[in-house]
Scaffold this active site. Structure first.
Site, short mmCIF file in Angstrom:
data_model
loop_
_atom_site.label_atom_id
_atom_site.label_comp_id
_atom_site.label_asym_id
_atom_site.label_seq_id
_atom_site.Cartn_x
_atom_site.Cartn_y
_atom_site.Cartn_z
N ARG A 88 0.83 -1.20 0.00
CA ARG A 88 0.00 0.00 0.00
C ARG A 88 0.88 1.26 0.00
O ARG A 88 1.01 1.94 -1.01
CB ARG A 88 -0.94 -0.02 1.21
N ASP A 89 1.50 1.53 1.11
CA ASP A 89 2.31 2.74 1.21
C ASP A 89 3.44 2.70 0.19
O ASP A 89 3.80 3.72 -0.41
CB ASP A 89 2.87 2.83 2.65
N HIS A 92 9.40 7.02 8.38
CA HIS A 92 10.02 7.12 7.07
C HIS A 92 11.50 7.43 7.28
O HIS A 92 11.87 8.08 8.24
CB HIS A 92 9.36 8.22 6.24
N CYS A 110 4.31 9.47 0.45
CA CYS A 110 2.93 9.94 0.54
C CYS A 110 2.67 10.91 -0.59
O CYS A 110 3.39 11.91 -0.72
CB CYS A 110 2.66 10.62 1.88
N ASN A 160 9.75 4.64 3.24
CA ASN A 160 9.43 4.01 4.52
C ASN A 160 10.67 3.31 5.04
O ASN A 160 11.58 2.98 4.27
CB ASN A 160 8.33 2.96 4.32
ZN ZN Z 1 4.67 5.55 5.07
#
Ligand code: ZN
Length: 310
Positions: A18-19, A211, A242, A251
């Protein structure tokens, strides 16, 4: 005996699907599933697998329903999805994902950019989303974005974070997580805010999402674990950022986190070599090199060759 006062176990949530992928050019479903299979094979017990948000805002995750339809193939992993509002929560539950993560930005500017409403409006939706998740047999985690700093406003007043936390808990959040959305936080500030949140929500599971944008990600993770946090987000290969936070990237890498936790005798259930295999699958899926230092170094034991000048 490590000399470090660390817990016996740390629960790592893999957020690469996802991220990690949300800023990428859309990866075809087959590539995502190859990545997912490799991630499941690492032994990780929780995977944030997609988000149910506007496909116009995040085209890379427009296939959330197709990804969700494949999850029945995998046993022993808790899959979760990120949502930004009640509509997204309903879509997730309809797709069979009942463990939800609802993001509330603690700064109004980021909340407006990310969710189209200020913090107070976003946090007011926690109750309905929690009810939906619970009704489907799942759980709700409230993730506080811009918990330390906002890309538009600078420092976030900790009282705003504590307000989100207390309202979120009142309205039914099962778990909490603080997000260093733009990768600015340091170990000192990590420990200060986590301590304040723990006092405000005693007994509620609290995780952290860092992050590595400024190279402090793993130091913050260690600080968080030393302060009692046992749930950390990480992304295979260090993929991710993001889309609504200019300058946010990277991340903390799952393999780097597992590397030092395992060395210190902390159980994660995750096999380091399998994460490196998953990083290779991820690199193939996204089609560009990954930022993780450990991955680029070739793993835990493989030294780089001697330096040879051109
Ligand atoms: Zn993140």
């Amino acid at each position: 005996m490590t000399g470090l006062d660390l817990p016996a176990t740390v629960d790592v949530r893999e957020v690469g699907m996802r991220d990690g992928l949300q800023l990428e050019a859309p990866v075809p479903l087959a590539g995502k599933l190859a990545m997912l299979e490799a991630l499941v094979a690492t032994g990780v017990r929780r995977i944030e697998v997609t988000s149910f948000v506007s496909p116009r805002a995040v085209p890379a995750l427009a296939d959330a329903d197709e990804v969700a339809a494949e999850l029945h193939r995998f046993d022993g992993v808790q899959f979760s999805a990120l949502v930004a509002n009640l509509r997204g929560a309903q879509r997730a539950v309809d797709a069979g994902i009942a463990h939800l993560e609802y993001v509330v930005s603690a700064s109004d500017s980021h909340s407006l950019a990310n969710a189209g409403r200020p913090t107070a409006g976003a946090v007011a939706a926690v109750g309905e989303i929690a009810a939906l998740a619970h009704g489907a047999g799942g759980s709700l985690e409230v993730i506080v974005a811009t918990a330390w700093d906002c890309p538009f406003e600078g420092r976030t007043d900790p009282s705003r974070v504590l307000d989100v936390i207390s309202t979120g808990v009142e309205q039914g959040a099962d778990q909490l997580c603080l997000g260093d959305t733009i990768g600015t936080v340091t170990p000192r500030r990590t420990v200060e805010l986590l301590g304040a949140v723990r006092q405000a929500a005693p007994g509620r599971p609290l995780g952290a999402h860092f992050h590595d944008t400024r190279g402090t990600g793993q130091a913050n993770a260690l600080a968080a674990v030393l302060s009692g946090v046992t749930s950390l987000d990480a992304s295979v290969g260090g993929l991710g950022g993001c889309p609504f936070a200019p300058g946010a990237s990277g991340n903390i890498a799952t393999e780097e986190l597992v590397y030092w936790l395992t060395d210190a005798g902390v159980a994660t259930g995750i096999d380091l070599d399998a994460v490196l295999t998953a990083a290779a699958a991820t690199e193939r899926a996204v089609g560009h090199p990954l930022p993780s230092s450990l991955y680029r170094a070739g793993g835990r034991n493989a030294p780089r060759g001697p330096f040879v000048p051109d």
